[in-house]
Design a protein around this motif. Structure first.
Motif, PDB file in Angstrom:
ATOM      1  N   PHE A 154      25.724  26.202  37.418  1.00  0.00           N
ATOM      2  CA  PHE A 154      25.478  27.680  37.680  1.00  0.00           C
ATOM      3  C   PHE A 154      24.218  27.731  36.933  1.00  0.00           C
ATOM      4  N   ARG A 155      23.443  28.888  37.629  1.00  0.00           N
ATOM      5  CA  ARG A 155      22.119  29.271  37.059  1.00  0.00           C
ATOM      6  C   ARG A 155      22.380  30.881  36.752  1.00  0.00           C
ATOM      7  N   GLU A 156      22.110  31.390  35.756  1.00  0.00           N
ATOM      8  CA  GLU A 156      21.771  32.709  35.507  1.00  0.00           C
ATOM      9  C   GLU A 156      20.457  32.901  34.741  1.00  0.00           C
ATOM     10  N   ASN A 157      19.752  33.539  35.327  1.00  0.00           N
ATOM     11  CA  ASN A 157      18.285  33.794  34.645  1.00  0.00           C
ATOM     12  C   ASN A 157      17.929  32.233  34.359  1.00  0.00           C
ATOM     13  N   SER A 158      17.452  31.807  33.177  1.00  0.00           N
ATOM     14  CA  SER A 158      16.971  30.766  32.780  1.00  0.00           C
ATOM     15  C   SER A 158      18.101  29.766  32.322  1.00  0.00           C
ATOM     16  N   ASP A 159      19.248  30.195  32.062  1.00  0.00           N
ATOM     17  CA  ASP A 159      20.571  29.284  31.801  1.00  0.00           C
ATOM     18  C   ASP A 159      21.237  28.552  32.727  1.00  0.00           C
ATOM     19  N   VAL A 160      21.639  27.441  32.514  1.00  0.00           N
ATOM     20  CA  VAL A 160      22.211  26.592  33.518  1.00  0.00           C
ATOM     21  C   VAL A 160      23.414  26.068  32.636  1.00  0.00           C
ATOM     22  N   TYR A 161      24.611  26.242  33.359  1.00  0.00           N
ATOM     23  CA  TYR A 161      25.863  26.155  32.641  1.00  0.00           C
ATOM     24  C   TYR A 161      26.874  25.563  33.591  1.00  0.00           C
ATOM     25  N   GLU A 162      28.026  24.898  33.133  1.00  0.00           N
ATOM     26  CA  GLU A 162      29.099  24.639  34.199  1.00  0.00           C
ATOM     27  C   GLU A 162      30.357  25.361  33.645  1.00  0.00           C
ATOM     28  N   VAL A 163      31.129  25.630  34.495  1.00  0.00           N
ATOM     29  CA  VAL A 163      32.585  26.233  34.273  1.00  0.00           C
ATOM     30  C   VAL A 163      33.618  25.344  34.188  1.00  0.00           C
ATOM     31  N   LEU A 164      34.274  25.257  33.151  1.00  0.00           N
ATOM     32  CA  LEU A 164      35.446  24.208  32.947  1.00  0.00           C
ATOM     33  C   LEU A 164      36.663  24.681  33.479  1.00  0.00           C
ATOM     34  N   HIS A 165      37.003  26.024  33.086  1.00  0.00           N
ATOM     35  CA  HIS A 165      38.226  26.809  33.653  1.00  0.00           C
ATOM     36  C   HIS A 165      38.007  28.346  33.326  1.00  0.00           C
ATOM     37  N   GLU A 166      38.795  29.047  34.291  1.00  0.00           N
ATOM     38  CA  GLU A 166      38.673  30.320  34.298  1.00  0.00           C
ATOM     39  C   GLU A 166      40.136  30.887  34.500  1.00  0.00           C
ATOM     40  N   PHE A 167      40.501  32.073  34.422  1.00  0.00           N
ATOM     41  CA  PHE A 167      41.756  32.594  34.744  1.00  0.00           C
ATOM     42  C   PHE A 167      41.854  33.942  34.807  1.00  0.00           C
ATOM     43  N   ASP A 168      42.751  34.639  35.630  1.00  0.00           N
ATOM     44  CA  ASP A 168      42.926  36.227  35.349  1.00  0.00           C
ATOM     45  C   ASP A 168      44.272  36.462  36.012  1.00  0.00           C
ATOM     46  N   PHE A 169      44.973  37.499  35.377  1.00  0.00           N
ATOM     47  CA  PHE A 169      46.186  38.082  36.345  1.00  0.00           C
ATOM     48  C   PHE A 169      45.813  39.092  36.917  1.00  0.00           C
ATOM     49  N   VAL A 170      46.521  38.991  38.051  1.00  0.00           N
ATOM     50  CA  VAL A 170      46.082  40.149  39.176  1.00  0.00           C
ATOM     51  C   VAL A 170      47.587  40.689  39.542  1.00  0.00           C
ATOM     52  N   TYR A 171      47.440  42.129  39.208  1.00  0.00           N
ATOM     53  CA  TYR A 171      48.600  43.254  39.575  1.00  0.00           C
ATOM     54  C   TYR A 171      48.409  43.905  40.736  1.00  0.00           C
ATOM     55  N   THR A 172      49.050  43.628  41.690  1.00  0.00           N
ATOM     56  CA  THR A 172      48.906  44.370  43.175  1.00  0.00           C
ATOM     57  C   THR A 172      49.377  45.561  43.397  1.00  0.00           C
ATOM     58  N   GLU A 173      49.196  46.328  44.186  1.00  0.00           N
ATOM     59  CA  GLU A 173      49.700  47.774  44.490  1.00  0.00           C
ATOM     60  C   GLU A 173      51.028  47.639  44.863  1.00  0.00           C
ATOM     61  N   ASP A 174      51.637  46.479  45.355  1.00  0.00           N
ATOM     62  CA  ASP A 174      52.892  46.403  45.797  1.00  0.00           C
ATOM     63  C   ASP A 174      54.024  46.019  44.538  1.00  0.00           C
ATOM     64  N   LYS A 175      53.214  45.865  43.430  1.00  0.00           N
ATOM     65  CA  LYS A 175      53.958  45.556  42.271  1.00  0.00           C
ATOM     66  C   LYS A 175      54.273  44.147  42.047  1.00  0.00           C
ATOM     67  N   ARG A 176      53.251  43.151  42.541  1.00  0.00           N
ATOM     68  CA  ARG A 176      53.370  41.788  42.321  1.00  0.00           C
ATOM     69  C   ARG A 176      52.404  41.352  41.255  1.00  0.00           C
ATOM     70  N   LEU A 177      52.844  40.363  40.349  1.00  0.00           N
ATOM     71  CA  LEU A 177      52.026  39.852  39.374  1.00  0.00           C
ATOM     72  C   LEU A 177      51.659  38.368  39.690  1.00  0.00           C
ATOM     73  N   PHE A 178      50.286  38.161  39.993  1.00  0.00           N
ATOM     74  CA  PHE A 178      49.874  36.874  40.265  1.00  0.00           C
ATOM     75  C   PHE A 178      49.091  36.321  39.036  1.00  0.00           C
ATOM     76  N   PHE A 179      49.037  35.042  38.829  1.00  0.00           N
ATOM     77  CA  PHE A 179      48.185  34.243  37.875  1.00  0.00           C
ATOM     78  C   PHE A 179      47.404  33.358  38.538  1.00  0.00           C
ATOM     79  N   PHE A 180      45.957  33.516  38.499  1.00  0.00           N
ATOM     80  CA  PHE A 180      45.205  32.615  38.917  1.00  0.00           C
ATOM     81  C   PHE A 180      44.349  31.761  37.968  1.00  0.00           C
ATOM     82  N   LEU A 181      44.128  30.434  38.076  1.00  0.00           N
ATOM     83  CA  LEU A 181      43.891  29.607  37.214  1.00  0.00           C
ATOM     84  C   LEU A 181      42.663  28.532  37.854  1.00  0.00           C
ATOM     85  N   ALA A 182      41.727  28.587  37.360  1.00  0.00           N
ATOM     86  CA  ALA A 182      40.966  27.321  38.126  1.00  0.00           C
ATOM     87  C   ALA A 182      40.282  26.581  36.867  1.00  0.00           C
ATOM     88  N   ILE A 183      40.288  25.243  37.342  1.00  0.00           N
ATOM     89  CA  ILE A 183      40.060  23.999  36.324  1.00  0.00           C
ATOM     90  C   ILE A 183      39.051  23.196  36.958  1.00  0.00           C
TER      91      ILE A 183
END
Length: 98
Positions: A34-63
């Motif tokens: 990935f490129r951002e301005n003059s930086d080049v990088y790779e994404v090893l992992h990322e994650f987030d919790f998502v709480y929805t309007e119908d009161k569900r909690l999801f966990f998403f993870l990318a590896i």
């Protein structure tokens, strides 16, 4: 939070169900750069919790570009797939693009 009791029992004592469903899909190639301005990088992992309007909690993870999603209160993966469908193919890890 009482809605998380099923996942607590599953993790702590192995209470049924014997499996906990999840979603899985490829977001980007495992060796993508990935490129951002003059930086080049790779994404090893990322994650987030998502709480929805119908009161569900999801966990998403990318590896290495492979995204996994789980409904923290329901072992049926259908709710996770339904949520992703409402995102029009966008990843919850990138809410501004979904």
């Amino acid at each position: 939070m009482e809605a998380l009791d099923p996942v607590r029992r599953y993790v702590r004592i192995g209470e049924q169900p014997s499996t906990w469903g999840y979603s899985r899909r490829r977001l980007y190639a495992h060796d993508a750069l990935f490129r951002e301005n003059s930086d080049v990088y790779e994404v090893l992992h990322e994650f987030d919790f998502v709480y929805t309007e119908d009161k569900r909690l999801f966990f998403f993870l990318a590896i290495f570009g492979e995204e996994y999603g789980i409904d923290m209160s329901d072992p049926d993966a259908a709710s996770c797939f339904d949520f992703l469908e409402k995102q029009n193919g966008g990843s919850p890890l990138y809410p501004s693009t979904g």
